[in-house]
Design an enzyme around this catalytic site. Structure first.
Site, mmCIF file in Angstrom:
data_model
loop_
_atom_site.group_PDB
_atom_site.id
_atom_site.type_symbol
_atom_site.label_atom_id
_atom_site.label_comp_id
_atom_site.label_asym_id
_atom_site.label_seq_id
_atom_site.Cartn_x
_atom_site.Cartn_y
_atom_site.Cartn_z
ATOM 1 N N THR A 132 -6.804 8.928 -3.919
ATOM 2 C CA THR A 132 -6.364 9.807 -2.819
ATOM 3 C C THR A 132 -6.794 11.265 -3.111
ATOM 4 O OG1 THR A 132 -4.521 10.742 -1.876
ATOM 5 C CG2 THR A 132 -4.106 9.736 -3.980
ATOM 6 N N ASP A 133 -6.968 11.940 -1.795
ATOM 7 C CA ASP A 133 -7.231 13.509 -1.886
ATOM 8 C C ASP A 133 -5.989 14.213 -2.680
ATOM 9 O OD1 ASP A 133 -5.502 13.383 0.258
ATOM 10 O OD2 ASP A 133 -7.026 14.409 1.743
ATOM 11 N N GLU A 134 -4.890 13.563 -2.293
ATOM 12 C CA GLU A 134 -3.624 14.328 -3.021
ATOM 13 C C GLU A 134 -3.598 14.615 -4.500
ATOM 14 O OE1 GLU A 134 0.103 12.655 -1.606
ATOM 15 O OE2 GLU A 134 -1.102 11.772 0.374
ATOM 16 N N TYR A 181 3.786 10.496 -6.966
ATOM 17 C CA TYR A 181 2.845 9.664 -6.297
ATOM 18 C C TYR A 181 1.538 10.119 -6.954
ATOM 19 C CZ TYR A 181 -0.772 7.739 -3.186
ATOM 20 O OH TYR A 181 -1.929 7.467 -2.665
ATOM 21 N N LYS A 185 -1.274 8.835 -9.374
ATOM 22 C CA LYS A 185 -2.647 8.418 -8.986
ATOM 23 C C LYS A 185 -3.737 9.205 -10.003
ATOM 24 C CE LYS A 185 -4.062 6.136 -6.247
ATOM 25 N NZ LYS A 185 -4.286 4.690 -6.275
HETATM 26 P P1 NAD Z 1 -0.033 -0.153 1.246
HETATM 27 O O1 NAD Z 1 1.301 0.498 0.296
HETATM 28 O O2 NAD Z 1 -0.012 -0.289 2.382
HETATM 29 O O3 NAD Z 1 -0.201 -1.548 0.097
HETATM 30 C C1 NAD Z 1 -0.317 -1.436 -1.102
HETATM 31 C C2 NAD Z 1 -0.584 -2.952 -1.528
HETATM 32 O O4 NAD Z 1 -0.397 -3.045 -2.949
HETATM 33 C C3 NAD Z 1 0.405 -3.918 -1.026
HETATM 34 O O5 NAD Z 1 0.045 -5.019 -0.464
HETATM 35 C C4 NAD Z 1 1.413 -4.142 -2.223
HETATM 36 O O6 NAD Z 1 2.154 -5.560 -2.206
HETATM 37 C C5 NAD Z 1 0.304 -4.148 -3.431
HETATM 38 N N1 NAD Z 1 1.103 -3.834 -4.867
HETATM 39 C C6 NAD Z 1 1.982 -2.955 -4.953
HETATM 40 N N2 NAD Z 1 2.204 -3.097 -6.245
HETATM 41 C C7 NAD Z 1 1.442 -3.978 -6.998
HETATM 42 C C8 NAD Z 1 1.678 -4.614 -8.270
HETATM 43 N N3 NAD Z 1 2.401 -4.018 -9.101
HETATM 44 N N4 NAD Z 1 0.632 -5.537 -8.331
HETATM 45 C C9 NAD Z 1 -0.020 -6.147 -7.273
HETATM 46 N N5 NAD Z 1 -0.044 -5.598 -6.121
HETATM 47 C C10 NAD Z 1 0.809 -4.351 -5.820
HETATM 48 O O7 NAD Z 1 -0.978 0.943 0.460
HETATM 49 P P2 NAD Z 1 -2.296 1.671 1.302
HETATM 50 O O8 NAD Z 1 -1.967 2.635 2.129
HETATM 51 O O9 NAD Z 1 -2.920 0.454 1.705
HETATM 52 O O10 NAD Z 1 -3.249 2.328 -0.092
HETATM 53 C C11 NAD Z 1 -4.120 1.472 -0.622
HETATM 54 C C12 NAD Z 1 -4.665 2.311 -1.750
HETATM 55 O O11 NAD Z 1 -5.482 3.577 -1.372
HETATM 56 C C13 NAD Z 1 -3.595 2.788 -2.899
HETATM 57 O O12 NAD Z 1 -4.198 2.705 -4.007
HETATM 58 C C14 NAD Z 1 -3.484 4.277 -2.295
HETATM 59 O O13 NAD Z 1 -3.191 5.375 -3.232
HETATM 60 C C15 NAD Z 1 -4.815 4.594 -1.540
HETATM 61 N N6 NAD Z 1 -4.844 5.612 -0.552
HETATM 62 C C16 NAD Z 1 -4.204 5.679 0.512
HETATM 63 C C17 NAD Z 1 -4.098 6.318 1.698
HETATM 64 C C18 NAD Z 1 -3.550 6.313 2.669
HETATM 65 O O14 NAD Z 1 -3.415 7.030 3.762
HETATM 66 N N7 NAD Z 1 -2.844 5.336 2.919
HETATM 67 C C19 NAD Z 1 -5.073 7.404 1.427
HETATM 68 C C20 NAD Z 1 -5.993 7.637 0.265
HETATM 69 C C21 NAD Z 1 -5.674 6.507 -0.647
HETATM 70 P P1 TYD Z 2 2.847 10.474 5.210
HETATM 71 O O1 TYD Z 2 2.346 9.679 6.497
HETATM 72 O O2 TYD Z 2 3.977 10.056 4.336
HETATM 73 O O3 TYD Z 2 1.875 10.567 4.222
HETATM 74 P P2 TYD Z 2 1.404 11.865 3.137
HETATM 75 O O4 TYD Z 2 2.634 12.121 2.403
HETATM 76 O O5 TYD Z 2 0.760 10.998 2.147
HETATM 77 O O6 TYD Z 2 0.487 12.700 3.528
HETATM 78 O O7 TYD Z 2 3.309 11.872 5.575
HETATM 79 C C1 TYD Z 2 2.125 12.409 6.466
HETATM 80 C C2 TYD Z 2 2.690 13.881 6.774
HETATM 81 O O8 TYD Z 2 3.901 13.700 7.776
HETATM 82 C C3 TYD Z 2 3.284 14.640 5.669
HETATM 83 O O9 TYD Z 2 3.006 16.127 5.658
HETATM 84 C C4 TYD Z 2 4.939 14.381 5.724
HETATM 85 C C5 TYD Z 2 5.064 14.237 7.299
HETATM 86 N N1 TYD Z 2 6.153 13.518 7.623
HETATM 87 C C6 TYD Z 2 7.176 14.034 8.353
HETATM 88 O O10 TYD Z 2 7.049 14.952 8.939
HETATM 89 N N2 TYD Z 2 8.066 12.977 8.905
HETATM 90 C C7 TYD Z 2 8.108 11.755 8.328
HETATM 91 O O11 TYD Z 2 9.166 10.854 8.861
HETATM 92 C C8 TYD Z 2 7.158 11.349 7.338
HETATM 93 C C9 TYD Z 2 7.131 9.856 7.013
HETATM 94 C C10 TYD Z 2 6.053 12.116 7.101
#
Ligand code: NAD
Ligand code: TYD
Length: 375
Positions: A132-134, A181, A185
């Protein structure tokens, strides 16, 4: 070339799009989806491809060393795309241990399993870690009204294009994570690079901005708010809604993963983003107008659901990622303008209410209510 690819976290939001893309685009590959099915894992996300002959599912915890090693042997795995993780910042604030366990120890378990199975025969192998970019920390909001282009971008198709500061995250930006988080990561990213530098394992890391689109668990901003607007429930905006995020349509992320898996340079890092910065409150207004319009309500009539609540502790002000290296070197760029992507997304959630109801009717709802009571 035979490819036996282990995709971890394939039942989650982004993972399910990656699994679908690989299963349909590469019928000659063997795609193994390894997922523990935590609250965020949902096999309904993959209903349309679950019977494909090249698709296999293994319910497994990435922290279970023996089970993971057995899966490497069973499928003769030669490539890993690692997405499994605990992914929600608010949960990490409440329960950091689970994040360290899965994101750090789980990643290490996978790395060690791959190292053992591949046993130095690195040719044709790849361990690709999705991050992630975080991890880069937070940028300042130096231009609250936004700067019009041109700024550092080559994404010609993007129209919104406002930057809320002059800084961006580059591949060379120093890690500075703030939430449990992003700290977990960041740690996993370091382990992946250490396995390359120490043992010579072919690894790759990509850092992506906020994704949105179908199948996202409704704890994240966009699906949570779409569902709340539909049911006319309050929309909890953290702080003043001034925080800025860069948003990328999930299928564009999956396409980037495909390109990088096949053409990325080993040991490199690529940033992936949408050149699409939005202040939360502006984005929320777009979502409200879109849901209202698609439900046949008066556009904007649900603005009164906006409810400002206590800010998230340590809430990063601005994320803005520069993905021009990926565009320049591998020719990828986002395909959708945000307005188009959000329209598709809202339409999907409204058309798939049963998917949403299955989630929100269960235990999850109770968890969420409790989380807000304790705020
Ligand atoms: P998500 O929470 O929707 O899905 C995570 C998946 O991992 C689920 O299917 C869960 O069952 C599985 N999982 C969790 N713990 C596990 C374990 N111990 N063993 C096996 N499986 C397990 O997440 P997402 O939003 O799809 O993110 C996927 C990846 O991309 C993550 O690594 C996250 O850090 C990264 N990422 C997400 C975003 C975003 O905006 N969602 C952005 C950048 C990077
Ligand atoms: P989120 O979807 O949790 O992603 P991330 O924290 O990984 O960026 O949140 C996106 C943005 O929205 C973040 O600045 C937090 C804000 N947010 C709210 O204001 N209210 C909410 O209920 C949630 C879930 C997020």
């Amino acid at each position: 070339m035979s490819r036996n690819i282990l995709i971890t976290g394939g039942a989650g939001f982004i993972g399910s799009h990656v699994v679908r893309l690989f299963v349909t685009k590469y019928p000659d590959y063997r795609i193994v989806n390894l997922d523990k099915l935590t609250y965020a894992g949902n096999l309904a996300n993959l209903k349309d491809i679950e019977n494909a002959p090249n698709y296999h599912f293994e319910k497994c915890d990435i922290c279970d060393y023996d089970a993971v090693r057995a899966i490497f042997r069973k499928y003769d795995i030669d490539g890993v795309i690692h997405l499994a993780a605990e992914s929600h910042v608010d949960r990490s604030i409440k329960d950091p241990f689970t994040f360290a366990r899965t994101n750090v120890m789980g990643t290490l378990t996978l790395l060690q399993s791959a190292r053992e199975y591949w046993n130095g025969a690195w040719d044709g192998k790849l361990f690709y870690h999705i991050s992630t970019d975080e991890v880069y920390g937070a940028l300042e909001l130096t231009h609250p009204e936004g700067i019009k282009p041109p700024f550092s971008t080559t994404a010609s198709s993007m129209e919104h294009h406002l930057a809320y500061g002059t800084d961006f995250f580059y591949e060379t930006t120093k890690y500075n994570p703030h939430s449990p988080y992003s700290a977990s990561k960041a740690s996993s990213d370091h382990f992946v690079r250490a396995y390359h530098d120490t043992y010579g394992m072919p690894t790759l890391v990509t850092n992506c901005s906020n994704n949105y689109g179908p199948y996202q668990f409704p704890e994240k901003l966009i699906p949570l708010f779409i569902n709340n607007i539909r049911h006319r429930k309050p929309l909890p905006v953290y702080g003043r809604g001034e925080n800025v995020r860069d948003w990328l349509y999930v299928e564009d992320h999956a396409r980037a993963i495909d390109v990088i898996f096949h053409h990325g340079k080993v040991a490199e890092t690529y940033n992936i983003g949408g050149f699409n910065e939005w202040k939360n409150i502006d984005l929320i207004r777009v979502v409200i107008r879109t849901v209202d319009r698609l439900l046949g309500r008066k556009e904007g009539e649900d603005m009164n659901l906006i409810t400002y609540v206590t800010d998230r502790p340590g809430h990063d002000m601005r994320y803005a990622i520069d993905s021009s290296k990926l565009q320049r070197e591998l020719g990828w760029e986002p395909s959708l303008q945000f307005e188009e992507g959000i329209e598709k997304t809202v339409r999907w959630y409204l058309d798939n209410q049963a998917w949403m109801d299955n989630i929100t009717s269960g235990e999850y709802e109770k968890y969420y209510e409790e989380m807000y009571r304790n705020r």
